[in-house]
Design a protein around this motif. Structure first.
Motif, mmCIF file in Angstrom:
data_model
loop_
_atom_site.group_PDB
_atom_site.id
_atom_site.type_symbol
_atom_site.label_atom_id
_atom_site.label_comp_id
_atom_site.label_asym_id
_atom_site.label_seq_id
_atom_site.Cartn_x
_atom_site.Cartn_y
_atom_site.Cartn_z
ATOM 1 N N ASN A 1 0.826 -1.209 0.000
ATOM 2 C CA ASN A 1 0.000 0.000 0.000
ATOM 3 C C ASN A 1 0.859 1.256 0.000
ATOM 4 O O ASN A 1 0.541 2.233 -0.703
ATOM 5 N N LEU A 2 1.945 1.243 0.761
ATOM 6 C CA LEU A 2 2.854 2.393 0.760
ATOM 7 C C LEU A 2 3.505 2.568 -0.604
ATOM 8 O O LEU A 2 3.693 3.698 -1.068
ATOM 9 N N HIS A 3 3.828 1.446 -1.240
ATOM 10 C CA HIS A 3 4.419 1.503 -2.582
ATOM 11 C C HIS A 3 3.449 2.156 -3.573
ATOM 12 O O HIS A 3 3.850 3.005 -4.384
ATOM 13 N N VAL A 4 2.176 1.762 -3.504
ATOM 14 C CA VAL A 4 1.163 2.347 -4.392
ATOM 15 C C VAL A 4 0.992 3.839 -4.102
ATOM 16 O O VAL A 4 0.898 4.660 -5.035
ATOM 17 N N MET A 5 0.973 4.209 -2.813
ATOM 18 C CA MET A 5 0.843 5.612 -2.443
ATOM 19 C C MET A 5 2.030 6.435 -2.942
ATOM 20 O O MET A 5 1.871 7.558 -3.433
ATOM 21 N N ILE A 6 3.230 5.870 -2.825
ATOM 22 C CA ILE A 6 4.430 6.572 -3.292
ATOM 23 C C ILE A 6 4.386 6.761 -4.801
ATOM 24 O O ILE A 6 4.737 7.820 -5.322
ATOM 25 N N LEU A 7 3.917 5.732 -5.517
ATOM 26 C CA LEU A 7 3.794 5.861 -6.977
ATOM 27 C C LEU A 7 2.813 6.965 -7.350
ATOM 28 O O LEU A 7 3.057 7.741 -8.285
ATOM 29 N N ASP A 8 1.691 7.031 -6.613
ATOM 30 C CA ASP A 8 0.709 8.086 -6.873
ATOM 31 C C ASP A 8 1.304 9.468 -6.606
ATOM 32 O O ASP A 8 1.080 10.419 -7.370
ATOM 33 N N LEU A 9 2.048 9.584 -5.508
ATOM 34 C CA LEU A 9 2.675 10.860 -5.177
ATOM 35 C C LEU A 9 3.742 11.239 -6.201
ATOM 36 O O LEU A 9 3.911 12.418 -6.535
ATOM 37 N N GLU A 10 4.460 10.234 -6.698
ATOM 38 C CA GLU A 10 5.487 10.502 -7.698
ATOM 39 C C GLU A 10 4.878 11.062 -8.977
ATOM 40 O O GLU A 10 5.482 11.903 -9.653
ATOM 41 N N GLN A 11 3.678 10.579 -9.314
ATOM 42 C CA GLN A 11 3.023 11.083 -10.520
ATOM 43 C C GLN A 11 2.646 12.554 -10.382
ATOM 44 O O GLN A 11 2.506 13.272 -11.370
ATOM 45 N N GLU A 12 2.460 13.001 -9.137
ATOM 46 C CA GLU A 12 2.144 14.398 -8.902
ATOM 47 C C GLU A 12 3.400 15.269 -8.848
ATOM 48 O O GLU A 12 3.309 16.492 -8.833
ATOM 49 N N ASN A 13 4.558 14.638 -8.794
ATOM 50 C CA ASN A 13 5.817 15.366 -8.755
ATOM 51 C C ASN A 13 6.224 15.711 -10.186
ATOM 52 O O ASN A 13 7.043 15.029 -10.805
ATOM 53 N N GLN B 1 -8.709 10.262 5.356
ATOM 54 C CA GLN B 1 -9.317 10.136 4.035
ATOM 55 C C GLN B 1 -8.283 10.192 2.914
ATOM 56 O O GLN B 1 -8.505 9.686 1.812
ATOM 57 N N LEU B 2 -7.133 10.845 3.187
ATOM 58 C CA LEU B 2 -6.100 10.961 2.166
ATOM 59 C C LEU B 2 -5.381 9.633 1.930
ATOM 60 O O LEU B 2 -4.703 9.470 0.916
ATOM 61 N N ILE B 3 -5.518 8.709 2.874
ATOM 62 C CA ILE B 3 -4.863 7.407 2.729
ATOM 63 C C ILE B 3 -5.726 6.501 1.860
ATOM 64 O O ILE B 3 -6.886 6.248 2.169
ATOM 65 N N THR B 4 -5.164 6.036 0.768
ATOM 66 C CA THR B 4 -5.886 5.147 -0.138
ATOM 67 C C THR B 4 -5.474 3.707 0.132
ATOM 68 O O THR B 4 -4.291 3.359 0.020
ATOM 69 N N ILE B 5 -6.439 2.885 0.524
ATOM 70 C CA ILE B 5 -6.173 1.475 0.800
ATOM 71 C C ILE B 5 -6.519 0.652 -0.441
ATOM 72 O O ILE B 5 -7.628 0.738 -0.961
#
Length: 295
Positions: free
Chosen positions: A47-59, A255-259
């Motif tokens: 889940n952290l890996h997916v969240m990091i990927l999502d954040l990277e796309q916003e970078n 709510q910001l945490i996507t599971i």
């Protein structure tokens, strides 16, 4: 292998499980606990890996075009940007569009009346395929004719990569330790069965029984313990994961945490648990029987 041999192995395997019922139960409980901890940590990491990927796309990288370029000429720079292999998308933003988006984010748009779009520059919003190469890509973008400035948050991208590496190392260490613990527990359980049957094993050796014939029932016993442990752990993990996911979804501050739904990784979890249970059970029993075969 003949059917009667398979039946014999299964009977002896289940006999060994029930012969030391309490120790078998304890072995299953400890192995289930280890599997759940391993599985939970792996799912958290995923889940952290997916969240990091999502954040990277916003970078995103902002590529500002020379202010002397017309809009049409500025757009043509996009073809050169897209030639860079690490560029996923290069979205053109005109001066007027940039000004409108900026004003839309302000509380009092009237303060910006009269500001001309020419005070800004045409730009491209660039997203990358691999954010670990952001520094190299930034330097390549600077070399393109017509590019006046490149703005990229290298430290954020590098921070994401560092966090990912630390999590991967931590996961590998914890999973390895728990795997060894599980195998040790099952190995000791099998040893108890062997101690009670040591004379029987010695007699079987003396009358010519092969090591494989003696070993297989205990391997089957370890396999049964590993299979039961993995099956129980899988369904407990499934229920625990869905329960925690529903609770997190009900907390406003989270709510910001996507599971990631369990359904998306159910096959991976099932296979991982089955393989781990098999390896722990079989190798745990094989390790424990070696010295008993030296008669």
């Amino acid at each position: 292998m003949k059917k009667n041999n398979i039946g014999y192995l299964l009977r002896e395997g289940f006999k060994g499980v029930f012969l030391h019922g309490f120790m078998s139960f304890a072995a299953i409980c400890v192995t289930v606990a280890c599997l759940i901890i391993m599985g939970s940590f792996s799912l958290i990491l995923y889940n952290l890996h997916v969240m990091i990927l999502d954040l990277e796309q916003e970078n995103e990288i902002l590529v500002y075009i020379d202010e002397n370029y017309s809009e049409a000429k500025a757009k043509s720079v996009g073809s050169q940007i897209n030639l860079i292999s690490n560029v996923r998308e290069a979205k053109f933003v005109s001066r007027q569009q940039a000004l409108d988006e900026f004003i839309a984010t302000q509380n009092d748009a009237a303060l910006f009346d009269g500001i001309e779009a020419d005070t800004l520059r045409d730009r491209f919003v660039v997203t990358l395929e691999d954010n670990s190469l952001i520094t190299q890509t930034k330097e390549m973008l600077k070399q393109i004719d017509g590019v006046d400035e490149v703005s990229a948050h290298d430290e954020i991208a590098n921070g994401f990569q560092t966090v990912q590496k630390v999590l991967n190392i931590a996961a590998m260490v914890i999973i390895a330790v728990l795997f060894v613990v599980s195998m040790f527990i099952i190995s000791n359980t099998i040893k108890l069965a062997m101690y009670s049957r040591s004379q029987e094993i010695a007699i079987m050796k003396m009358v010519g029984a092969t090591n494989s014939f003696i070993r297989l029932p205990f391997v089957v016993e370890g396999l049964i313990l590993g299979f039961i442990s993995s099956l129980v752990a899988f369904f407990l993990e499934w229920g625990l994961y869905d329960f925690l996911a529903s609770k997190i979804a009900q907390i406003d501050t989270l709510q910001l945490i996507t599971i990631v739904p369990f359904a998306e990784c159910i096959e991976f979890v099932a296979i991982a648990y089955a393989v781990t249970g098999f390896v722990v059970g079989v190798f745990g029993s094989m390790l424990s029987i070696r010295k008993f075969l030296r008669v």
